[in-house]
Design a protein around this motif. Structure first.
Motif, PDB file in Angstrom:
ATOM      1  N   ASN A   1       0.808  -1.210   0.000  1.00 31.80           N
ATOM      2  CA  ASN A   1       0.000   0.000   0.000  1.00 31.80           C
ATOM      3  C   ASN A   1       0.851   1.273   0.000  1.00 31.80           C
ATOM      4  O   ASN A   1       0.317   2.371   0.007  1.00 31.80           O
ATOM      5  CB  ASN A   1      -0.939   0.016   1.216  1.00 31.80           C
ATOM      6  CG  ASN A   1      -1.911   1.156   1.168  1.00 31.80           C
ATOM      7  OD1 ASN A   1      -2.534   1.411   0.137  1.00 31.80           O
ATOM      8  ND2 ASN A   1      -2.037   1.879   2.267  1.00 31.80           N
ATOM      9  N   LEU A   2       2.163   1.134  -0.026  1.00 34.22           N
ATOM     10  CA  LEU A   2       3.060   2.285   0.038  1.00 34.22           C
ATOM     11  C   LEU A   2       3.825   2.448  -1.257  1.00 34.22           C
ATOM     12  O   LEU A   2       4.190   1.467  -1.910  1.00 34.22           O
ATOM     13  CB  LEU A   2       4.050   2.114   1.191  1.00 34.22           C
ATOM     14  CG  LEU A   2       3.433   1.888   2.571  1.00 34.22           C
ATOM     15  CD1 LEU A   2       4.528   1.630   3.588  1.00 34.22           C
ATOM     16  CD2 LEU A   2       2.564   3.050   2.984  1.00 34.22           C
ATOM     17  N   ARG A   3       4.077   3.707  -1.627  1.00 31.53           N
ATOM     18  CA  ARG A   3       4.901   3.975  -2.799  1.00 31.53           C
ATOM     19  C   ARG A   3       5.592   5.331  -2.626  1.00 31.53           C
ATOM     20  O   ARG A   3       5.076   6.234  -1.963  1.00 31.53           O
ATOM     21  CB  ARG A   3       4.082   3.972  -4.084  1.00 31.53           C
ATOM     22  CG  ARG A   3       2.985   5.017  -4.128  1.00 31.53           C
ATOM     23  CD  ARG A   3       2.151   4.906  -5.369  1.00 31.53           C
ATOM     24  NE  ARG A   3       0.902   5.671  -5.194  1.00 31.53           N
ATOM     25  CZ  ARG A   3      -0.130   5.582  -5.996  1.00 31.53           C
ATOM     26  NH1 ARG A   3      -0.092   4.772  -7.027  1.00 31.53           N
ATOM     27  NH2 ARG A   3      -1.213   6.288  -5.767  1.00 31.53           N
ATOM     28  N   ASP A   4       6.743   5.416  -3.216  1.00 25.53           N
ATOM     29  CA  ASP A   4       7.497   6.658  -3.237  1.00 25.53           C
ATOM     30  C   ASP A   4       6.734   7.661  -4.103  1.00 25.53           C
ATOM     31  O   ASP A   4       6.144   7.292  -5.118  1.00 25.53           O
ATOM     32  CB  ASP A   4       8.885   6.384  -3.823  1.00 25.53           C
ATOM     33  CG  ASP A   4       9.799   7.586  -3.758  1.00 25.53           C
ATOM     34  OD1 ASP A   4       9.560   8.500  -2.953  1.00 25.53           O
ATOM     35  OD2 ASP A   4      10.772   7.611  -4.538  1.00 25.53           O
ATOM     36  N   SER A   5       6.710   8.917  -3.689  1.00 22.23           N
ATOM     37  CA  SER A   5       6.005   9.922  -4.480  1.00 22.23           C
ATOM     38  C   SER A   5       6.616  11.293  -4.255  1.00 22.23           C
ATOM     39  O   SER A   5       7.306  11.532  -3.272  1.00 22.23           O
ATOM     40  CB  SER A   5       4.519   9.954  -4.121  1.00 22.23           C
ATOM     41  OG  SER A   5       4.333  10.517  -2.837  1.00 22.23           O
ATOM     42  N   THR A   6       6.307  12.179  -5.152  1.00 19.23           N
ATOM     43  CA  THR A   6       6.613  13.589  -4.955  1.00 19.23           C
ATOM     44  C   THR A   6       5.445  14.194  -4.196  1.00 19.23           C
ATOM     45  O   THR A   6       4.368  13.575  -4.076  1.00 19.23           O
ATOM     46  CB  THR A   6       6.780  14.321  -6.296  1.00 19.23           C
ATOM     47  OG1 THR A   6       5.515  14.313  -6.977  1.00 19.23           O
ATOM     48  CG2 THR A   6       7.853  13.671  -7.168  1.00 19.23           C
TER      49      THR A   6
END
Length: 97
Positions: free
Chosen positions: A20-25
């Motif tokens: 459920n997690l992801r790297d993002s700006t």
């Protein structure tokens, strides 16, 4: 390495499962944000424009608000926003709102 900003895909900040997690700006994180508590239409990007007495669809593109049009029917305004959001926001488009 830890990312600078983590986006919760399902918008649940206590659901910290890896899937459920992801790297993002910051901008991508805002694309996936829920509806503002000040929203009165019930739809992200859709507002009642008192001057024109129509529904207005707007979207934020790289920090600039872009008008997508004025509509007699809320459904058309929602469709205009969702169509453009899918195009611009890609995987960060939140279709649950």
């Amino acid at each position: 390495n830890l990312p600078n900003l983590i986006d919760h895909i399902n918008n649940n900040p206590i659901d910290n499962r890896i899937e459920n997690l992801r790297d993002s700006t910051n901008m991508q994180n805002q694309y996936n944000a829920g509806i503002s508590s000040r929203n009165t239409s019930g739809f992200k990007g859709v507002y009642w424009n008192k001057g024109s007495k129509k529904w207005q669809a707007r979207i934020n593109v790289f920090g600039e608000t872009v008008n997508l049009g004025f509509f007699k029917d809320i459904e058309r305004a929602v469709n205009a926003y969702q169509t453009k959001a899918k195009e611009l926001h890609g995987e960060f488009y939140n279709d649950s709102i």
